[in-house]
Design an enzyme around this catalytic site. Structure first.
Site, PDB file in Angstrom:
ATOM      1  CG  ASN A 189      -0.398  -0.152   2.492  1.00  7.25           C
ATOM      2  OD1 ASN A 189       0.692  -0.721   2.636  1.00  7.25           O
ATOM      3  ND2 ASN A 189      -1.051   0.354   3.505  1.00  7.25           N
ATOM      4  CD  GLU A 224       4.817  -1.043  13.056  1.00 10.61           C
ATOM      5  OE1 GLU A 224       3.657  -0.664  13.209  1.00 10.61           O
ATOM      6  OE2 GLU A 224       5.744  -0.724  13.814  1.00 10.61           O
ATOM      7  CB  CYS A 280      -1.994   0.259   8.389  1.00 11.75           C
ATOM      8  SG  CYS A 280      -0.702   1.487   8.429  1.00 11.75           S
TER       9      CYS A 280
HETATM   10  P1  NAD Z   1       0.209  -9.472   3.557  1.00 13.55           P
HETATM   11  O1  NAD Z   1       0.258  -9.922   4.967  1.00 13.55           O
HETATM   12  O2  NAD Z   1      -0.593 -10.253   2.597  1.00 13.55           O
HETATM   13  O3  NAD Z   1       1.676  -9.383   2.934  1.00 13.55           O
HETATM   14  C1  NAD Z   1       2.685  -8.599   3.524  1.00 13.55           C
HETATM   15  C2  NAD Z   1       4.046  -9.139   3.080  1.00 13.55           C
HETATM   16  O4  NAD Z   1       4.248 -10.430   3.654  1.00 13.55           O
HETATM   17  C3  NAD Z   1       4.180  -9.330   1.574  1.00 13.55           C
HETATM   18  O5  NAD Z   1       5.486  -8.976   1.190  1.00 13.55           O
HETATM   19  C4  NAD Z   1       3.970 -10.837   1.410  1.00 13.55           C
HETATM   20  O6  NAD Z   1       4.570 -11.384   0.248  1.00 13.55           O
HETATM   21  C5  NAD Z   1       4.649 -11.354   2.648  1.00 13.55           C
HETATM   22  N1  NAD Z   1       4.229 -12.700   3.075  1.00 13.55           N
HETATM   23  C6  NAD Z   1       3.108 -13.396   2.752  1.00 13.55           C
HETATM   24  N2  NAD Z   1       3.106 -14.601   3.364  1.00 13.55           N
HETATM   25  C7  NAD Z   1       4.237 -14.673   4.091  1.00 13.55           C
HETATM   26  C8  NAD Z   1       4.789 -15.646   4.975  1.00 13.55           C
HETATM   27  N3  NAD Z   1       4.179 -16.804   5.231  1.00 13.55           N
HETATM   28  N4  NAD Z   1       5.976 -15.380   5.585  1.00 13.55           N
HETATM   29  C9  NAD Z   1       6.605 -14.197   5.377  1.00 13.55           C
HETATM   30  N5  NAD Z   1       6.126 -13.233   4.551  1.00 13.55           N
HETATM   31  C10 NAD Z   1       4.948 -13.464   3.922  1.00 13.55           C
HETATM   32  O7  NAD Z   1      -0.297  -7.958   3.614  1.00 13.55           O
HETATM   33  P2  NAD Z   1      -0.617  -7.002   2.379  1.00 13.55           P
HETATM   34  O8  NAD Z   1      -1.943  -7.409   1.810  1.00 13.55           O
HETATM   35  O9  NAD Z   1       0.563  -6.909   1.490  1.00 13.55           O
HETATM   36  O10 NAD Z   1      -0.761  -5.599   3.134  1.00 13.55           O
HETATM   37  C11 NAD Z   1      -1.950  -5.125   3.666  1.00 13.55           C
HETATM   38  C12 NAD Z   1      -1.936  -5.226   5.180  1.00 13.55           C
HETATM   39  O11 NAD Z   1      -0.806  -4.542   5.708  1.00 13.55           O
HETATM   40  C13 NAD Z   1      -3.126  -4.564   5.810  1.00 13.55           C
HETATM   41  O12 NAD Z   1      -3.657  -5.396   6.829  1.00 13.55           O
HETATM   42  C14 NAD Z   1      -2.555  -3.294   6.425  1.00 13.55           C
HETATM   43  O13 NAD Z   1      -3.296  -2.794   7.505  1.00 13.55           O
HETATM   44  C15 NAD Z   1      -1.208  -3.740   6.812  1.00 13.55           C
HETATM   45  N6  NAD Z   1      -0.314  -2.593   6.969  1.00 13.55           N
HETATM   46  C16 NAD Z   1       0.088  -2.223   8.208  1.00 13.55           C
HETATM   47  C17 NAD Z   1       0.901  -1.109   8.382  1.00 13.55           C
HETATM   48  C18 NAD Z   1       1.332  -0.661   9.751  1.00 13.55           C
HETATM   49  O14 NAD Z   1       2.208   0.179   9.831  1.00 13.55           O
HETATM   50  N7  NAD Z   1       0.773  -1.174  10.820  1.00 13.55           N
HETATM   51  C19 NAD Z   1       1.337  -0.393   7.261  1.00 13.55           C
HETATM   52  C20 NAD Z   1       0.922  -0.793   6.006  1.00 13.55           C
HETATM   53  C21 NAD Z   1       0.094  -1.903   5.869  1.00 13.55           C
END
Ligand code: NAD
Length: 517
Positions: A141, A237, A271
């Site tokens: 995002n 996060e 987020c």
């Molecule tokens: P996601 O959890 O699907 O993926 C995040 C990352 O993790 C990607 O790079 C993905 O390839 C990787 N990943 C997937 N499976 C994995 C595994 N088993 N082991 C290690 N890595 C793995 O999330 P998304 O859809 O990319 O992002 C959206 C989410 O991120 C939303 O829930 C949002 O709220 C959150 N977010 C949080 C913050 C914060 O600062 N708290 C900031 C931005 C986004």
């Protein structure tokens, strides 16, 4: 080595293919971690000023390439380029400057006041050491700001980095790599492993010293589980369902504009997006009218060039979640004030900015993360009820309180369970490099940004010295009768922390020091 499998990057506002990258497997990741590990000691031995020179050089390149970066981020995510500049490039330029110039002061050796032990010739300080290799796993995002911020903090603290970006935004991540190459960062200090979840999982298994994970709760839990087996520290996060409370004394027009920006910037895919709005019942009709009017005035479309406020969503799966939350709410009696559906008249993944009223906490759109352009508005009668509603969530990332009375705002803010509570502000403090970012409850743990975030990138080492090496300690062997008497005296007098109370022990201490043992 890159395997035959590849990741195809699409422009979400048109569906057009814009690039292909390799899907790296576990052995590729292991090679990257080895390279990073080999490069780190020399980097860790540099002064903060020497490391800062690389970061500031990279910053100059970012500044010179702002338009190109914004256009790439826009093509890969669907957000307007101007928004990529305001929400991604500007904050990173500021953060690069801040950590390049201030890490030395933020990680300065820190003397510890050790009370009466100090009078006994002892002293203590904390020395902050790099961790070694930090693994960063990031979402799609904010594909520029999220990983780049953490890379800068990790590098300034003396670490090498292996970044696993989201599979939806690999081109932006590779651009970050190019920027640091341009800044002549030594080889191996920033390794980028492109791939999907399997590549991320391989990174957690690859023997890095810490994982900085940003993403969904479900993946965060999997990462934490694997890391726990290896005893690797993790910062998580995760998602949010951030509430905004509008008190009856709020400046209504600004509160309404803040609500719609907080809910619809980045197509609601932040987020910290405002995902629940609670407004005092006495001002609800005017507030809703303003919100609806402002929302209808937003310009949505293909985000090339100026003049577009809301672009596309980055992926179709997320758009389907928005649709399902709208459906669920309507079935349970919610009213759509404006918007309400995806745009069917064009290619790409667009969902209208949507304002929903007549909602309650039985509906998914008030309890589960939507991560899309939805703004549900509910009313409350008292401050206590507003706090109770805000806290009725499994998440706790940020929250907002709107009021003309800052004192009352602070009082409410401190009662809300969230990592950050903003008063008369929404979303934006991720852009303030000096302030910590992170959540409570299912929004995760640990912090990024600010001094607290920088401390996640180091290990605090305690150094303790005795400047009177010729004297034995009174608590060492042997445990004579004299010793027993002294220890009991310590229990009653020394542990009060008062020098006055402990002073009668002095003759006993001297006797003990010269006791034949
Ligand atoms: P996601 O959890 O699907 O993926 C995040 C990352 O993790 C990607 O790079 C993905 O390839 C990787 N990943 C997937 N499976 C994995 C595994 N088993 N082991 C290690 N890595 C793995 O999330 P998304 O859809 O990319 O992002 C959206 C989410 O991120 C939303 O829930 C949002 O709220 C959150 N977010 C949080 C913050 C914060 O600062 N708290 C900031 C931005 C986004």
């Amino acid at each position: 080595m890159i395997t035959e499998a590849e990741i195809v990057s699409h422009n979400p506002s048109s569906g057009e293919v814009i690039g292909r990258t390799g899907l790296m497997n576990a052995s590729d990741v292991a090679v990257a971690v080895r390279r990073a590990r080999a490069a780190q000691p020399a980097w860790g031995a540099l002064s903060y000023g020497e490391r800062a020179a690389y970061v500031l050089r990279a910053r100059e390149i970012v500044l010179a390439q702002t338009e190109e970066i914004a256009s790439l981020v826009s093509r890969e995510t669907g957000k307007p380029p101007v928004e990529a500049i305001s929400m991604e490039v500007v904050p990173t330029l500021d953060l690069m400057n801040y950590f390049a110039r201030n890490t030395a002061a933020l990680l300065k050796r820190q003397k510890i006041d050790i009370g009466q032990y100090g009078l006994m010739g002892r002293s203590s300080y904390i020395f902050y050491k790099p961790l070694g290799v930090v693994g960063i796993i990031s979402p799609w995002n904010f594909p520029w700001a999220t990983p780049l911020d953490e890379i800068v903090m990790a590098l300034m603290a003396g670490n090498a980095v292996v970044l696993k970006p989201s599979e939806l935004t690999t081109l932006t991540a590779l651009k970050i790599g190019d920027i640091f190459k341009g800044a002549r960062l030594p080889e191996g200090l920033l390794e980028i492993v492109t791939g999907d979840g399997s590549t991320g999982a391989a990174l957690v298994e690859a023997g890095v010293d810490k994982i900085m994970f940003t993403g969904s709760v479900a993946t965060g839990k999997r990462v934490a589980e694997t890391a726990a087996k290896r005893l690797i520290p993790v910062v998580l996060e995760l998602g949010g369902k951030d509430p905004m409370i509008v008190l009856e004394d709020a400046k209504l027009e600004n509160a309404a504009r803040a609500a719609i920006w907080g809910a619809f910037c980045n197509s609601g895919q932040a987020c910290a997006s405002i995902e629940r709005c609670y407004v005092h019942e006495s001002i609800a009709p005017q507030f809703i009218e303003l919100v609806v009017k402002e929302t209808r005035a937003l310009r949505q479309g293909t985000p090339s060039g100026e003049g577009i406020d809301v672009g596309a969503m980055t992926n179709e799966r997320q758009l389907q979640i928005v649709e399902s939350h709208v459906r669920d709410a309507v079935e349970k009696g919610a009213r759509i004030e404006t918007g309400g559906s995806r745009l069917h008249d064009r290619e790409g993944w667009f969902h209208e900015p949507t304002v929903v009223t007549n909602v309650d906490h039985s509906m998914d759109l008030m309890t589960e993360e939507t991560f899309g352009p939805l703004l549900p508005i509910m009313t409350f009668k008292t401050d206590d009820e507003a706090v109770r509603l805000a806290n009725d969530s499994i998440y706790g990332l940020t929250a907002a309180v709107f009021t003309s009375d800052i004192g009352r705002g602070r009082e409410l803010a401190e009662r809300i369970d969230a990592g950050t509570v903003m008063i008369n502000e929404v979303v934006y403090t991720h852009a303030v490099a000096q302030t910590p970012w992170g959540g409570v409850k299912q929004s995760g743990y640990g912090r990024t940004h600010g001094r607290l975030g920088l401390l996640e990138m180091v290990t605090p080492q305690h150094i303790h010295a005795n400047a009177l090496p010729w004297l034995p300690d009174v608590w060492w062997f042997r445990y004579t009768k004299e010793a027993g008497k002294l220890f009991r005296g310590f229990a009653h007098r020394f542990t009060t922390g008062s020098v006055l109370s402990a002073s009668p022990l002095l003759p006993q201490i001297v006797r003990r020091l010269f006791e034949r043992r």
